[in-house]
Design an enzyme around this catalytic site. Structure first.
Site: not given
Ligand code: F6P
Length: 341
Positions: A10, A71, A102, A126, A168-170, A221, A266
Site C-alpha cells: 500500500g 502486492r 511487512d 498503518d 484504515m490501519g489493518r 477498519e 451517517r
Molecule cells: O497497509 C496499508 C493499507 O492501506 C491498509 O490500511 C489497508 O487495509 C490496505 O492497505 C488496503 O489494501 P489495498 O491498497 O490493496 O486495497
C-alpha cells in the site's frame, strides 16, 4: 556500487521523498541508483529504469511512488526468487532497497537466504511495523484523518447527527487512536479493544444529556465487535500475502445504532484518501533520513536490515527481528481511547 530501489504494498505520501534521497545522497557517495517498477514485479520481470538527478527533481512533495507499486510476491511465483537474482545480475545491481511494509520487506528478508543483499525502508500508513518509532506515511495519513474530522464536526453540528468515520490501519489502531485524538472524536474504536454497540450508544446518550448537539465516532477498519467472531469484511478477497480486505465496520455500527437512536447516523469511509496527497513535513524529513541511511548501510555492507527511527536516531534493525510480528497500539497509549470519559 549500484543500488536497485523498489516500492511495494500500500502506497503513501513520502515514498517519492525517500527515492529522491536515495538518488541524491547516492550521487554524492559514488552510488548509482536504478528503479524497479511495480514493487517486486520489477525485479522479477526486469522492469528497470535508471534514476538520475533529473528523475527525482521536484518529487519531494508529490505523494505516491513514481516507480509504481504492487502486492506481487516472488515466493508465490515459480522461479520467482531466481528471476530476481538474474535481474540483479543482468543489471549489475549490488543490493536492493525495498520500501514498503511487512510484506514487501519480508520478501527482502527471505531473499537474504538466497544471498540477495537488501535493505528495507519501513513504509505504511498503518504504522504497524515493529522496532521503529514511526513508519513512513503514518503522519501524512494522520493529516488526512484530522482534516476529515474537522470537516465532519461542522456538518455534524449543523444537523444534530452521529457521524461515523471509518479509517484504515489493518489490524492496528494507530490511525484511529491518534487521528481520533488529533481530530477530537467523541468515540474512538480500535482493534486492540473489542467494542460493543451498547457502550457506544450509552456514550452518545451521555453526551446528549450534556446537551451536545452531535457525536463523532472514529473506527478502525480492523476493530472487532464483541460476539461477531472476528473483523468485519466487505468482500472475501485475499491478497498475494493472504490479507483479507477489511471494510464495513462503520456501516455495521451505524445499522445497529440507528435502531436505537432518534438522531440520524451517517457513515464516511475515508478509504484511499488516507493514502493520497502531499507528504506531511514529518514524513518528508523521515523519508530523507531513511534514504540517506539506506545508502550508508549499503556502503558499510550492512544488509538484511531496515532503517529504523529510535527517538532522534536512525539505526539499522535486523529484518528478522522486526518483521512478522504485530505492532498494536501499546498498553501505555490506550488511556487516550476514553481520555475524557
Ligand atoms: O497497509 C496499508 C493499507 O492501506 C491498509 O490500511 C489497508 O487495509 C490496505 O492497505 C488496503 O489494501 P489495498 O491498497 O490493496 O486495497
Amino acid at each position: 556500487m549500484r543500488v536497485g530501489v523498489l516500492t511495494g504494498g500500500g502506497d503513501s505520501p513520502g515514498i517519492n521523498a525517500a527515492i529522491r534521497s536515495l538518488v541524491r545522497f547516492g550521487a554524492t557517495h559514488g552510488v548509482d541508483v536504478v528503479g524497479f517498477l511495480e514493487g517486486w514485479r520489477g525485479p522479477m520481470e526486469n522492469l528497470v529504469q535508471p534514476m538520475t538527478m533529473a528523475d527525482v527533481s521536484g518529487i519531494l512533495h508529490i505523494g505516491g511512488t513514481i516507480l509504481g507499486s504492487s502486492r506481487t510476491n516472488p515466493f508465490n511465483e515459480t522461479g520467482g526468487p531466481e528471476r530476481v537474482i538474474q535481474t540483479m545480475q543482468d543489471n549489475a545491481v549490488d543490493c536492493l532497497v525495498a520500501i514498503g511494509g511487512d510484506d514487501t520487506m519480508g520478501v527482502a528478508h527471505r531473499l537474504a537466504g538466497y544471498g540477495v543483499k537488501a535493505i528495507g525502508i519501513p513504509q505504511t500508513i498503518d504504522n504497524d511495523i515493529a522496532l521503529t518509532d514511526y513508519s513512513l506515511g503514518f503522519f501524512s495519513a494522520l493529516e488526512a484523518i484530522t482534516d476529515a474530522l474537522d470537516r465532519l464536526h461542522t456538518t455534524a453540528a449543523s444537523h444534530h447527527r452521529v457521524l461515523i468515520l471509518e479509517v484504515m490501519g489493518r489490524d492496528a489502531g494507530w490511525l484511529s487512536l491518534m487521528g481520533g485524538v488529533a481530530g477530537g472524536a467523541d468515540v474512538i474504536l480500535i482493534p486492540e479493544e473489542q467494542f460493543n454497540v451498547d457502550s457506544i450508544f450509552q456514550k452518545i446518550k451521555r453526551r446528549e444529556l450534556l446537551r451536545k448537539r452531535f457525536s463523532i465516532v472514529i473506527v478502525a477498519e480492523g476493530a472487532t465487535p464483541e460476539g461477531h467472531g472476528g473483523q468485519v469484511v466487505d468482500e472475501a478477497e485475499v491478497d498475494a500475502f493472504g490479507h483479507m480486505r477489511l471494510g464495513g465496520v462503520g456501516q455495521y455500527i451505524a445499522n445497529r445504532l440507528s435502531e436505537r437512536m432518534k438522531m440520524p447516523v451517517r457513515v464516511t469511509n475515508l478509504a484511499y484518501l488516507q493514502r493520497g496527497g502531499s507528504p506531511a513535513p514529518f514524513d518528508r524529513i523521515l523519508a530523507t533520513r531513511f534514504g540517506a541511511a539506506a545508502i550508508e548501510f549499503a556502503l558499510e555492507g550492512t544488509f538484511d536490515v531496515m532503517t529504523a527511527l529510535h527517538g532522534m536516531k536512525i539505526e539499522a534493525v535486523p529484518l528478522g527481528d522486526a518483521l512478522g510480528r504485530p505492532r498494536p497500539v501499546p498498553e501505555g497509549l490506550l488511556y487516550m481511547v476514553d481520555l475524557f470519559e
